[in-house]
Design a protein around this motif. Structure first.
Motif, mmCIF file in Angstrom:
data_model
loop_
_atom_site.group_PDB
_atom_site.id
_atom_site.type_symbol
_atom_site.label_atom_id
_atom_site.label_comp_id
_atom_site.label_asym_id
_atom_site.label_seq_id
_atom_site.Cartn_x
_atom_site.Cartn_y
_atom_site.Cartn_z
ATOM 1 N N ALA A 139 1.026 -1.167 -0.301
ATOM 2 C CA ALA A 139 0.084 0.074 -0.059
ATOM 3 C C ALA A 139 0.834 1.254 -0.064
ATOM 4 N N ILE A 140 0.495 2.143 -1.021
ATOM 5 C CA ILE A 140 1.432 3.276 -1.033
ATOM 6 C C ILE A 140 0.671 4.495 -0.430
ATOM 7 N N VAL A 141 0.725 5.321 0.468
ATOM 8 C CA VAL A 141 -0.092 6.247 1.156
ATOM 9 C C VAL A 141 0.914 7.444 1.408
ATOM 10 N N PRO A 142 0.353 8.662 1.810
ATOM 11 C CA PRO A 142 0.931 9.685 2.123
ATOM 12 C C PRO A 142 1.608 9.503 3.381
ATOM 13 N N PRO A 143 2.426 10.274 3.779
ATOM 14 C CA PRO A 143 3.119 10.250 4.866
ATOM 15 C C PRO A 143 2.352 10.353 6.280
ATOM 16 N N GLU A 144 1.439 11.269 6.331
ATOM 17 C CA GLU A 144 0.736 11.441 7.500
ATOM 18 C C GLU A 144 -0.223 10.312 7.646
ATOM 19 N N ALA A 145 -0.350 9.577 6.665
ATOM 20 C CA ALA A 145 -1.277 8.124 7.049
ATOM 21 C C ALA A 145 -0.337 7.002 7.217
ATOM 22 N N GLU A 146 1.065 7.129 7.375
ATOM 23 C CA GLU A 146 1.680 5.977 7.647
ATOM 24 C C GLU A 146 1.412 5.150 8.875
ATOM 25 N N GLN A 147 1.234 5.687 10.043
ATOM 26 C CA GLN A 147 1.254 5.188 11.234
ATOM 27 C C GLN A 147 -0.085 4.447 11.240
ATOM 28 N N LYS A 148 -1.234 5.121 11.003
ATOM 29 C CA LYS A 148 -2.412 4.628 10.906
ATOM 30 C C LYS A 148 -2.615 3.276 10.126
ATOM 31 N N THR A 149 -1.872 3.434 8.868
ATOM 32 C CA THR A 149 -1.961 2.399 7.985
ATOM 33 C C THR A 149 -1.340 1.120 8.468
ATOM 34 N N VAL A 150 -0.214 1.438 9.114
ATOM 35 C CA VAL A 150 0.379 0.210 9.685
ATOM 36 C C VAL A 150 -0.275 -0.281 10.939
ATOM 37 N N GLU A 151 -0.808 0.263 11.694
ATOM 38 C CA GLU A 151 -1.839 -0.220 12.737
ATOM 39 C C GLU A 151 -2.831 -0.911 12.491
ATOM 40 N N ILE A 152 -3.538 -0.251 11.274
ATOM 41 C CA ILE A 152 -4.606 -1.127 10.692
ATOM 42 C C ILE A 152 -4.227 -2.633 10.331
ATOM 43 N N LEU A 153 -3.128 -2.592 9.452
ATOM 44 C CA LEU A 153 -2.627 -3.849 8.651
ATOM 45 C C LEU A 153 -2.321 -4.966 10.009
ATOM 46 N N GLN A 154 -1.701 -4.347 10.864
ATOM 47 C CA GLN A 154 -1.099 -5.226 11.944
ATOM 48 C C GLN A 154 -2.208 -5.906 12.628
ATOM 49 N N THR A 155 -3.233 -5.486 12.843
ATOM 50 C CA THR A 155 -4.464 -6.120 13.233
ATOM 51 C C THR A 155 -4.702 -7.446 12.234
ATOM 52 N N PHE A 156 -4.356 -7.304 11.132
ATOM 53 C CA PHE A 156 -4.376 -8.665 10.369
ATOM 54 C C PHE A 156 -3.179 -9.486 10.395
ATOM 55 N N HIS A 157 -1.829 -8.777 10.151
ATOM 56 C CA HIS A 157 -0.611 -9.546 10.084
ATOM 57 C C HIS A 157 0.268 -8.585 11.139
ATOM 58 N N PRO A 158 0.816 -9.065 12.081
ATOM 59 C CA PRO A 158 1.668 -8.328 13.126
ATOM 60 C C PRO A 158 2.769 -7.892 12.398
ATOM 61 N N GLN A 159 3.323 -8.509 11.298
ATOM 62 C CA GLN A 159 4.576 -7.971 10.594
ATOM 63 C C GLN A 159 4.436 -6.809 9.636
ATOM 64 N N ALA A 160 3.066 -6.456 9.459
ATOM 65 C CA ALA A 160 2.908 -5.524 8.501
ATOM 66 C C ALA A 160 3.985 -4.164 9.018
ATOM 67 N N THR A 161 4.435 -3.521 8.228
ATOM 68 C CA THR A 161 5.307 -2.454 8.234
ATOM 69 C C THR A 161 5.515 -1.507 7.153
ATOM 70 N N ALA A 162 6.308 -0.419 7.336
ATOM 71 C CA ALA A 162 6.650 0.747 6.367
ATOM 72 C C ALA A 162 8.010 0.051 5.893
ATOM 73 N N ILE A 163 8.259 0.005 4.771
ATOM 74 C CA ILE A 163 9.514 -0.433 4.216
ATOM 75 C C ILE A 163 10.157 0.504 3.379
ATOM 76 N N GLY A 164 9.889 1.797 3.095
ATOM 77 C CA GLY A 164 10.396 2.567 1.817
ATOM 78 C C GLY A 164 9.678 3.793 1.763
ATOM 79 N N THR A 165 10.184 4.645 1.153
ATOM 80 C CA THR A 165 9.653 5.896 0.766
ATOM 81 C C THR A 165 9.722 6.284 -0.817
ATOM 82 N N VAL A 166 8.829 7.020 -1.639
ATOM 83 C CA VAL A 166 8.952 7.562 -2.661
ATOM 84 C C VAL A 166 9.865 8.834 -2.573
#
Length: 345
Positions: free
Chosen positions: A283-310
């Motif tokens: 998922a590619i999202v704006p920087p202000e949505a990074e933390q919330k996106t990771v938190e939501i995805l971690q409820t499905f897979h604990p290893q969800a994480t941010a891995i890079g930047t455009v």
């Protein structure tokens, strides 16, 4: 009228397995054979096509499945066919609704095998909340079908106003990985090679539309989604970078790979960044949505994480993706040019 084939036939006079591997040769077929022949635009290249019918926004996709073996730890060709189509619709932000199923069966296939595959496919469709509306069956001569080939097409509804597409990617966006990598490809290879590890490597084959719907329901502004199937993470980020005309920077130490998967990759000489997955997406999202996106995805897979930047947008560095290795040295992360894992989806 004289027709000239744009593909260098002296180099590739025949179709290779690598042409279906999701890498450079797959892109060559798409850009130099199919798109010109069909009069289609490259900007339409995505996991699913979005269109409007009777004032309703819909998504449509199709895919074929030719996996060997037919049954593997964590799934089989039946459930895989449903998950793959459902996930392609999800990558457009669509809610999967309907699918079609086409079977190509080889003469001599045990009827019990067909029954198991059909039961699994039907159960997977039910679990995903999609209805099988229509289908087809063909039988080919013995030795010409490898057991079962399955084609599925799907239709989904877009119940939001976002435009989710590679051309929406912007400088500064964050790349969010939904879970660990390499399970599907290594599960297949472990079975083929008769490898035994302390724990069985199971495919990650699973639907991901619920994760996407959770992001949309939370109001996450999603710029792009891409499932990491053929060619793995590396090919996916390169495709997005080339389509959107941006540069990306990834950090290897942030990319989760389970120990048994890493061990299998090292034993067989594979790079997990190029190994196919069937239940993971980017998922590619704006920087202000990074933390919330990771938190939501971690409820499905604990290893969800941010891995890079455009990191940029420049004609001189069109579509380049760099990877900071575990020792801190940067390298170019290119799209795979050959076939790393044949017949895995």
């Amino acid at each position: 009228m004289n027709l000239v084939c744009p593909v260098p036939l002296d180099r590739y006079p025949q179709v290779l397995l690598a042409h279906g591997g999701g890498g450079k040769l797959s892109q060559q077929l798409l850009k130099q054979i199919f798109l010109p022949a069909f009069g289609a635009s490259e900007t339409g290249s995505h996991d699913a096509a979005v269109f409007t019918a009777n004032q309703s926004s819909l998504a449509f996709t199709t895919d074929s499945y030719v996996i060997n073996p037919l049954f593997f730890p964590g799934g089989d060709i039946g459930s895989l066919a449903v998950h793959g189509t459902v996930n392609d619709l999800a990558m457009a932000g669509a809610t999967p609704r309907y699918i079609s199923v086409g079977f190509i069966l080889e003469e001599g296939l045990p009827m019990e095998t067909l029954w198991r595959v059909a039961q699994s496919l039907g159960q997977a469709a039910q679990n995903c909340g999609v209805e099988i509306l229509t289908g087809d069956t063909k039988v080919v001569d013995r030795g010409k079908g490898d057991g079962i080939f399955i084609n599925t097409s799907g239709i989904g509804s877009l119940d939001h106003q976002q435009t989710i597409h590679p051309n929406q990617v912007q400088v500064g966006d964050r790349l969010i990985l939904s879970g660990d990598l390499g399970r599907h490809g290594m599960a297949i290879m472990a079975v083929r090679q008769g490898l035994e590890f302390e724990t069985t490597i199971e495919s990650d084959s699973a639907p991901v539309h619920r994760e996407v719907q959770a992001l949309l329901s939370a109001g996450i502004p999603i710029h792009c989604l891409r499932d990491l199937t053929r060619g793995g993470l590396a090919s996916a980020v390169n495709e997005i970078a080339q389509t959107s005309g941006v540069t990306m920077a990834l950090r290897e130490t942030l990319i989760p790979v389970e120990a048994e998967v890493q061990a299998a990759c090292e034993l067989l000489g594979f790079d997990p960044l190029y190994v196919a997955n069937e239940g993971r997406f980017l998922a590619i999202v704006p920087p202000e949505a990074e933390q919330k996106t990771v938190e939501i995805l971690q409820t499905f897979h604990p290893q969800a994480t941010a891995i890079g930047t455009v990191t940029g947008k420049s004609a001189q560095t069109l579509g380049l993706v760099s990877l900071e290795s575990s020792i801190g040295a940067p390298r170019l992360l290119d799209m795979i040019s050959g076939e790393q894992l044949p017949r895995i989806c």
